[in-house]
Design an enzyme around this catalytic site. Structure first.
Site, short mmCIF file in Angstrom:
data_model
loop_
_atom_site.label_atom_id
_atom_site.label_comp_id
_atom_site.label_asym_id
_atom_site.label_seq_id
_atom_site.Cartn_x
_atom_site.Cartn_y
_atom_site.Cartn_z
N SER A 196 0.86 -1.20 0.00
CA SER A 196 0.00 0.00 0.00
C SER A 196 0.89 1.24 0.00
CB SER A 196 -0.85 0.00 1.27
OG SER A 196 -1.46 1.26 1.48
N TYR A 209 -2.11 -0.98 10.81
CA TYR A 209 -2.23 -1.39 9.40
C TYR A 209 -0.99 -0.99 8.60
CZ TYR A 209 -4.04 -1.30 4.57
OH TYR A 209 -4.22 -1.48 3.22
P1 NAD Z 1 -12.04 -5.55 0.35
O1 NAD Z 1 -12.69 -5.36 1.66
O2 NAD Z 1 -12.90 -5.57 -0.85
O3 NAD Z 1 -11.14 -6.84 0.35
C1 NAD Z 1 -10.47 -7.30 1.48
C2 NAD Z 1 -10.88 -8.74 1.72
O4 NAD Z 1 -10.11 -9.28 2.80
C3 NAD Z 1 -12.32 -8.94 2.11
O5 NAD Z 1 -13.15 -9.08 1.00
C4 NAD Z 1 -12.27 -10.22 2.96
O6 NAD Z 1 -12.70 -11.32 2.20
C5 NAD Z 1 -10.79 -10.41 3.24
N1 NAD Z 1 -10.56 -10.64 4.67
C6 NAD Z 1 -10.39 -9.74 5.67
N2 NAD Z 1 -10.20 -10.38 6.84
C7 NAD Z 1 -10.26 -11.71 6.56
C8 NAD Z 1 -10.13 -12.88 7.36
N3 NAD Z 1 -9.87 -12.80 8.68
N4 NAD Z 1 -10.26 -14.10 6.76
C9 NAD Z 1 -10.49 -14.18 5.42
N5 NAD Z 1 -10.61 -13.09 4.62
C10 NAD Z 1 -10.49 -11.89 5.20
O7 NAD Z 1 -10.96 -4.36 0.24
P2 NAD Z 1 -9.73 -4.09 -0.77
O8 NAD Z 1 -9.46 -2.64 -0.61
O9 NAD Z 1 -9.98 -4.64 -2.10
O10 NAD Z 1 -8.54 -4.85 -0.06
C11 NAD Z 1 -7.68 -5.75 -0.72
C12 NAD Z 1 -6.24 -5.52 -0.33
O11 NAD Z 1 -5.81 -4.26 -0.85
C13 NAD Z 1 -5.98 -5.45 1.17
O12 NAD Z 1 -4.79 -6.17 1.47
C14 NAD Z 1 -5.76 -3.98 1.43
O13 NAD Z 1 -4.93 -3.76 2.54
C15 NAD Z 1 -5.10 -3.56 0.13
N6 NAD Z 1 -5.15 -2.12 -0.15
C16 NAD Z 1 -6.33 -1.50 -0.33
C17 NAD Z 1 -6.35 -0.13 -0.57
C18 NAD Z 1 -7.64 0.63 -0.78
O14 NAD Z 1 -7.60 1.86 -0.84
N7 NAD Z 1 -8.77 0.00 -0.90
C19 NAD Z 1 -5.14 0.59 -0.64
C20 NAD Z 1 -3.95 -0.09 -0.44
C21 NAD Z 1 -3.96 -1.45 -0.20
#
Ligand code: NAD
Ligand code: MG
Length: 304
Positions: A196, A209
């Protein structure tokens, strides 16, 4: 030239990235963790209507954690349309989102495997990999995408339980899943981690985080050196603000949701669909010299 042809052939076919997707202000909205993409306003674009494959991953077999929604769903749709069979993992509460993804993978003509369960449990992580390998009849793309993010104004507000949830989901789970998957990965396989912008420029309210994302960048680079000689590539993706369920289920304050992504040079958050091609590129055999790299997608800020 008539208007329609001009749109296809002329410069008017260019898409202005600043206007391509919704810009802030967004409606304030909160869903209990982990949230559903289908209930967000507006619903994120994961490429359901737009991603067109060109056979880049024919015959490949992918496991994506958190593949029900957000960035993981965008990767799942793109992988399937590029010809890969895909297994997704998600939490049981996310079944409605997961069902949509399973249908999309099948519609692309590929095998779709749904494995619900909590990756904070080491035994489940082992079972997850075993089931994916068994049902996909192998594994050669592993995307450790699932993540937990919760905003806390002060370090004093973070309970040990909450700190543990963030560490278990973002760091222990990839550790356990990679260990289980490694014996099944052959030369040409790849592992992709989710870092990230928080790894490089941590926000004051994401104390726990942010450090998991710095650690992810570090594990990607360490493992890339360890596994390079085995022909297994390890890379990471470092998104900036992307419109997903993670953000509206406690990942941001409501004040930040309203102005989400407005401080990027493009003036808006990214949509998951805009990151899909990065995952395809990293998994593709054509990216055979990409190892230990972190690919950014942050709309003009961020520094991988
Ligand atoms: P999202 O909520 O759509 O996806 C995250 C997923 O993590 C969830 O759908 C869930 O299925 C899974 N999850 C969380 N805890 C869990 C557990 N204990 N057991 C099983 N599954 C679990 O959100 P996203 O933003 O698409 O996140 C995906 C990745 O991208 C993450 O690692 C997040 O840190 C990273 N990220 C997101 C952003 C952003 O702005 N959205 C920015 C940087 C990094
Ligand atoms: Mg989800």
């Amino acid at each position: 030239m008539d208007k329609e042809n001009k749109n296809i052939r002329g410069s008017s076919h260019l898409v202005d990235p600043t206007m391509k997707y919704p810009r802030p202000p967004f409606k304030r909205q909160f869903q209990p963790f982990p949230g559903l993409a289908s209930k967000m306003i507006p619903v994120p674009d994961h490429g359901e209507e737009s991603y067109i494959g060109s056979g880049r991953l024919i015959g490949r077999k992918a496991l994506i954690t958190g593949g029900d929604s957000g960035i993981g769903r965008a990767a799942a749709i793109a992988f399937a349309r590029e010809g890969a069979d895909v297994a997704i993992n998600y939490l049981p509460e996310e079944e409605p989102d997961a069902i949509e993804v399973i249908e999309l993978i099948r519609k692309a003509g590929q095998k779709a495997i749904a494995i619900a369960g909590d990756i904070r449990d080491e035994n489940f992580c082992k079972k997850l990999v075993d089931q994916a390998v068994q049902q996909l009849e192998g594994l050669d793309i592993l995307v450790n995408n699932a993540g937990h993010q919760k905003t806390h104004e002060s370090i004093l507000d973070i309970s040990t339980e909450e700190f543990d949830r963030t560490m278990k989901t973002n760091l222990y789970a990839p550790f356990w899943i990679i260990k289980s998957a490694l014996p099944h990965l052959h030369p040409g396989s790849c592992i992709i981690g989710l870092s990230s912008v928080q790894a490089y420029d941590p926000s004051e309210d994401l104390y726990d985080y942010a450090q998991t994302k710095a650690a992810t960048t570090s594990y990607v680079k360490s493992l890339a050196k360890q596994l390079g000689s085995k022909g297994i590539r390890v890379n990471g993706v470092a998104p900036g603000p992307v419109w997903t369920a993670l953000e509206i289920s406690g990942g941001q304050t409501q004040e930040n949701i309203e102005k989400f992504g407005g401080d990027t040079p493009l003036g808006r958050p990214g949509q998951p669909a805009e990151l899909a091609s990065i995952f395809v590129q990293l998994a593709d055999n054509n990216a055979s010299f990409a190892n230990g790299q972190i690919y950014g997608a942050a709309g003009g800020s961020g520094q991988p």
